[in-house]
Design a protein around this motif. Sequence first.
Motif, short mmCIF file in Angstrom:
data_model
loop_
_atom_site.label_atom_id
_atom_site.label_comp_id
_atom_site.label_asym_id
_atom_site.label_seq_id
_atom_site.Cartn_x
_atom_site.Cartn_y
_atom_site.Cartn_z
N GLY A 254 -2.44 -7.43 -6.98
CA GLY A 254 -3.75 -6.96 -7.42
C GLY A 254 -4.91 -7.65 -6.74
O GLY A 254 -6.05 -7.17 -6.83
N ASP A 255 -4.65 -8.78 -6.03
CA ASP A 255 -5.74 -9.47 -5.33
C ASP A 255 -6.30 -8.62 -4.21
O ASP A 255 -5.56 -7.89 -3.52
CB ASP A 255 -5.26 -10.80 -4.74
N ALA A 256 -7.61 -8.72 -4.01
CA ALA A 256 -8.22 -8.11 -2.84
C ALA A 256 -7.88 -8.97 -1.63
O ALA A 256 -7.89 -10.21 -1.71
CB ALA A 256 -9.72 -8.01 -3.02
N LEU A 257 -7.55 -8.34 -0.53
CA LEU A 257 -7.17 -9.07 0.69
C LEU A 257 -8.44 -9.36 1.49
O LEU A 257 -8.95 -8.51 2.22
CB LEU A 257 -6.19 -8.25 1.52
N GLU A 258 -8.92 -10.58 1.36
CA GLU A 258 -10.12 -11.01 2.08
C GLU A 258 -9.74 -11.65 3.41
O GLU A 258 -8.65 -12.22 3.54
CB GLU A 258 -10.93 -12.00 1.22
N THR A 259 -10.65 -11.58 4.35
CA THR A 259 -10.35 -12.10 5.69
C THR A 259 -10.07 -13.60 5.70
O THR A 259 -9.28 -14.08 6.52
CB THR A 259 -11.51 -11.79 6.66
N ASP A 260 -10.68 -14.35 4.81
CA ASP A 260 -10.47 -15.80 4.80
C ASP A 260 -9.12 -16.18 4.20
O ASP A 260 -8.74 -17.36 4.20
CB ASP A 260 -11.61 -16.50 4.07
N ARG A 261 -8.37 -15.20 3.71
CA ARG A 261 -7.05 -15.46 3.14
C ARG A 261 -5.93 -14.99 4.07
O ARG A 261 -4.78 -14.90 3.68
CB ARG A 261 -6.93 -14.78 1.77
N ASP A 278 -1.07 -4.32 10.67
CA ASP A 278 -1.69 -4.55 11.99
C ASP A 278 -3.05 -5.23 11.91
O ASP A 278 -3.72 -5.41 12.93
CB ASP A 278 -1.81 -3.23 12.75
N GLY A 279 -3.46 -5.61 10.70
CA GLY A 279 -4.74 -6.31 10.56
C GLY A 279 -5.94 -5.39 10.49
O GLY A 279 -7.08 -5.87 10.47
N ARG A 280 -5.71 -4.09 10.45
CA ARG A 280 -6.82 -3.14 10.45
C ARG A 280 -6.90 -2.38 9.13
O ARG A 280 -6.04 -2.50 8.27
CB ARG A 280 -6.65 -2.15 11.61
N GLY A 281 -7.95 -1.55 9.04
CA GLY A 281 -8.11 -0.67 7.88
C GLY A 281 -8.59 -1.42 6.66
O GLY A 281 -9.09 -2.54 6.72
N GLY A 282 -8.41 -0.78 5.52
CA GLY A 282 -8.84 -1.37 4.26
C GLY A 282 -10.11 -0.71 3.72
O GLY A 282 -10.54 0.35 4.23
N PRO A 283 -10.68 -1.28 2.72
CA PRO A 283 -10.29 -2.55 2.09
C PRO A 283 -8.94 -2.44 1.38
O PRO A 283 -8.54 -1.38 0.93
CB PRO A 283 -11.43 -2.80 1.09
N TRP A 284 -8.21 -3.62 1.34
CA TRP A 284 -6.86 -3.64 0.82
C TRP A 284 -6.75 -4.50 -0.44
O TRP A 284 -7.50 -5.44 -0.63
CB TRP A 284 -5.88 -4.21 1.86
N ARG A 285 -5.78 -4.16 -1.25
CA ARG A 285 -5.38 -5.00 -2.38
C ARG A 285 -3.87 -5.19 -2.30
O ARG A 285 -3.15 -4.39 -1.69
CB ARG A 285 -5.79 -4.38 -3.71
N MET A 286 -3.38 -6.25 -2.94
CA MET A 286 -1.97 -6.60 -2.86
C MET A 286 -1.15 -5.80 -3.88
O MET A 286 -1.50 -5.74 -5.06
CB MET A 286 -1.77 -8.10 -3.11
N LEU A 287 -0.06 -5.19 -3.39
CA LEU A 287 0.86 -4.50 -4.28
C LEU A 287 1.92 -5.45 -4.83
O LEU A 287 2.55 -5.18 -5.85
CB LEU A 287 1.55 -3.35 -3.56
N ARG A 288 2.15 -6.57 -4.11
CA ARG A 288 3.12 -7.56 -4.54
C ARG A 288 2.66 -8.92 -4.04
O ARG A 288 1.89 -9.01 -3.07
CB ARG A 288 4.52 -7.23 -4.01
N PRO A 289 3.11 -9.99 -4.63
CA PRO A 289 2.67 -11.32 -4.19
C PRO A 289 3.26 -11.70 -2.83
O PRO A 289 4.38 -11.32 -2.50
CB PRO A 289 3.17 -12.26 -5.30
#
Length: 373
Positions: A254-261, A278-289
């Motif tokens: 559920g975390d938002a995937l921020e660039t600093d992480r 591939d490091g592109r697209g988004g914004p993304w959130r985590m489906l699993r830890p």
Amino acid sequence: MFDAIDVVVIEEKYVLANSLPAGLLRHARKFVSYLVLGAAMACFLQSFGHTAASYGAEAYSTDPAKVSWRIRFLEAATVSEAQVVLGEIAVPAGDIPPALWKELSARRLWASPPEAGRPVNMTRPRLQQAAVEFLGPEMARLCLYPPSMALQRGGRVMSPAEVQEVVVKTLTPLLGALPGEASLQDFRLPPYVFLSGPGQTLALEVPSRLNPGRLSLQINVRDVDGSVVKRLTGTVFLDCWVNVPCAAAPLNKGDALETDRVTFVRKNLASLREAVWDGRGGPWRMLRPVTLDQVIYQSDLATIPTVAKGSSVTLVYQGGSVSLSATVEALADGVTGETIPVRNISSKKQLYATVRDGNTVFIRPAHQLQASN
């Protein structure tokens, strides 16, 4: 050959017969013994010289503990004559005397395969038996035997190094199209390939796609007209090292995937289980830890929705001069431009609408679906 010995024996009988004094008789007998021993040594050396000159190889030691050389039989070889010659099917290993190998390599052994261009196999026990029969038991002890040996009359045999060279030359130009640094290793190829005639060649079928990991190979023997006369298989491992995104800090569901992480670490794609983000697209959130320093796969991510499931948004209907609005509940996540199911909060009717922004969805008559209770 033994005239000298006969003379000595006659002399001894003569001396004894004349009854010499005891002291002189002892000296005479000792003298006669020396003559006998000297004559015997002369005869032995004469006989040994004749044997060495006649048989050559027998003049060398064949004690495995005393010689620093061996005769190594090849796993595959071609022969050119009606009889197999040792130099065609074996090579010297170690410090074998050149003169000895020259003599041994010319030794004619058993009959060659009856049909040209058709290999025959000899098992290790059969090869050992043949070595004893044609080289002798002592020389056979100095031979190194493969598990089996394949022989072909005529043509040529390609060594493992030559087969690998064909694979490398074919695949190397294709590696440039892969990301990062690609290389080949752990070749598992036919140990040898027989070619029947001078016009035959070995060719690798180009794989339709190169995926990191173990590649299956199709290797063909082609005749002079290009037709395939033999098909062989093999494999090779393809490494592909690239920088891939990994978790710079632990990421929870559920975390938002921020660039600093996110950090990038050099990894071999061949060791990864599936497609990497591939490091592109988004914004993304985590489906699993994802734990610290672990690879972030595309399947770990989901796009952060513009409209979240369960949220209340405004439904806008516009058709010609008619414009209506109502409050609805989103029944699924949706991003801008995506069509999702919604339910009218007042009437409880369900329909489909397109996400405009985080607060609005809309429908048009052409896209409206039959409402359901």
